[in-house]
Write a protein that holds these residues in place. Structure first.
Motif, short mmCIF file in Angstrom:
data_model
loop_
_atom_site.label_atom_id
_atom_site.label_comp_id
_atom_site.label_asym_id
_atom_site.label_seq_id
_atom_site.Cartn_x
_atom_site.Cartn_y
_atom_site.Cartn_z
N UNK A 66 0.81 -1.22 0.00
CA UNK A 66 0.00 0.00 0.00
C UNK A 66 0.84 1.27 0.00
N UNK A 67 2.16 1.12 -0.03
CA UNK A 67 3.06 2.27 0.03
C UNK A 67 3.62 2.58 -1.35
N UNK A 68 3.90 3.84 -1.58
CA UNK A 68 4.53 4.27 -2.82
C UNK A 68 5.86 3.53 -2.96
N UNK A 69 6.14 3.02 -4.14
CA UNK A 69 7.34 2.21 -4.35
C UNK A 69 8.63 2.99 -4.09
N UNK A 71 9.31 4.98 -1.72
CA UNK A 71 9.63 5.09 -0.28
C UNK A 71 9.32 3.80 0.48
N UNK A 72 8.92 2.77 -0.23
CA UNK A 72 8.47 1.52 0.39
C UNK A 72 9.49 0.93 1.37
N UNK A 73 10.72 0.76 0.93
CA UNK A 73 11.74 0.13 1.78
C UNK A 73 12.03 0.98 3.01
N UNK A 74 12.20 2.27 2.81
CA UNK A 74 12.50 3.16 3.93
C UNK A 74 11.35 3.23 4.93
N UNK A 101 12.11 9.80 9.70
CA UNK A 101 11.01 10.01 8.74
C UNK A 101 11.50 10.87 7.57
N UNK A 102 12.18 11.95 7.87
CA UNK A 102 12.67 12.85 6.83
C UNK A 102 13.69 12.16 5.92
N UNK A 103 14.53 11.33 6.49
CA UNK A 103 15.55 10.64 5.70
C UNK A 103 14.92 9.71 4.66
N UNK A 104 13.79 9.12 4.99
CA UNK A 104 13.11 8.25 4.02
C UNK A 104 12.80 9.04 2.75
N UNK A 109 14.07 11.36 -2.83
CA UNK A 109 14.28 12.54 -3.69
C UNK A 109 15.62 12.45 -4.41
N UNK A 110 16.65 12.02 -3.68
CA UNK A 110 17.98 11.86 -4.30
C UNK A 110 17.92 10.79 -5.38
N UNK A 111 17.27 9.67 -5.09
CA UNK A 111 17.16 8.59 -6.07
C UNK A 111 16.41 9.07 -7.32
N UNK A 112 15.36 9.85 -7.12
CA UNK A 112 14.58 10.36 -8.26
C UNK A 112 15.43 11.30 -9.11
N UNK A 113 16.23 12.15 -8.47
CA UNK A 113 17.10 13.07 -9.22
C UNK A 113 18.15 12.29 -10.01
N UNK A 114 18.73 11.27 -9.38
CA UNK A 114 19.74 10.46 -10.06
C UNK A 114 19.13 9.70 -11.24
N UNK A 115 17.94 9.21 -11.04
CA UNK A 115 17.25 8.44 -12.10
C UNK A 115 16.89 9.34 -13.28
N UNK A 116 16.54 10.58 -12.98
CA UNK A 116 16.13 11.49 -14.06
C UNK A 116 17.32 12.18 -14.73
N UNK A 117 18.51 11.97 -14.17
CA UNK A 117 19.70 12.55 -14.75
C UNK A 117 19.97 13.98 -14.35
#
Length: 118
Positions: A66-69, A71-74, A101-104, A109-117
């Motif tokens: 039920x969690x957004x993928x 942030x799921x693991x965090x 909570x904030x670190x999750x 956000x860092x992963x999304x930026x890296x993925x988007x280049x």
């Protein structure tokens, strides 16, 4: 010392297993974690067969589906700690809980930026 006073589902069911049997800051943080869990999944967490968690010998079932993928693991790690049966395994204080909570979301956000280049 009225450990059953409050909204069912948000009360720390494990107070009766601690000494003294009193509402404390751990119970406050537990209720906050329940609220965050409900915000993340749309429902309250469950323990075992859904009966009184204090009567069971298990941890909360974290519904990661039920969690957004992103942030799921965090979030799974966060809730496993925040909702632990043993209050000594939970966050020591609200500041530590907030930081986790904030670190999750910062990691996502860092992963999304890296993925988007970016």
């Amino acid at each position: 010392d009225q450990i059953r006073a409050g909204t069912p589902g948000y009360l720390d069911p494990f107070i009766s297993l601690r000494q003294p049997h009193r509402y404390d800051l751990q119970a406050e943080r537990f209720a906050s974690a329940i609220t965050l869990y409900e915000m993340a999944t749309g429902k309250l967490p469950a323990w075992g067969d859904g009966s009184d968690p204090a009567q069971l010998d298990c941890e909360a079932t974290i519904d990661t589906d039920s969690m957004d993928s992103a942030v799921r693991e965090g979030l799974s790690t966060f809730f496993q700690r925040a909702l632990a049966r043993d209050a000594k395994r939970r966050f020591d204080n609200a500041a530590d809980m907030r930081e986790a909570w904030r670190k999750v979301f910062a990691a996502a956000a860092v992963a999304a930026r890296c993925h988007s280049g970016i």
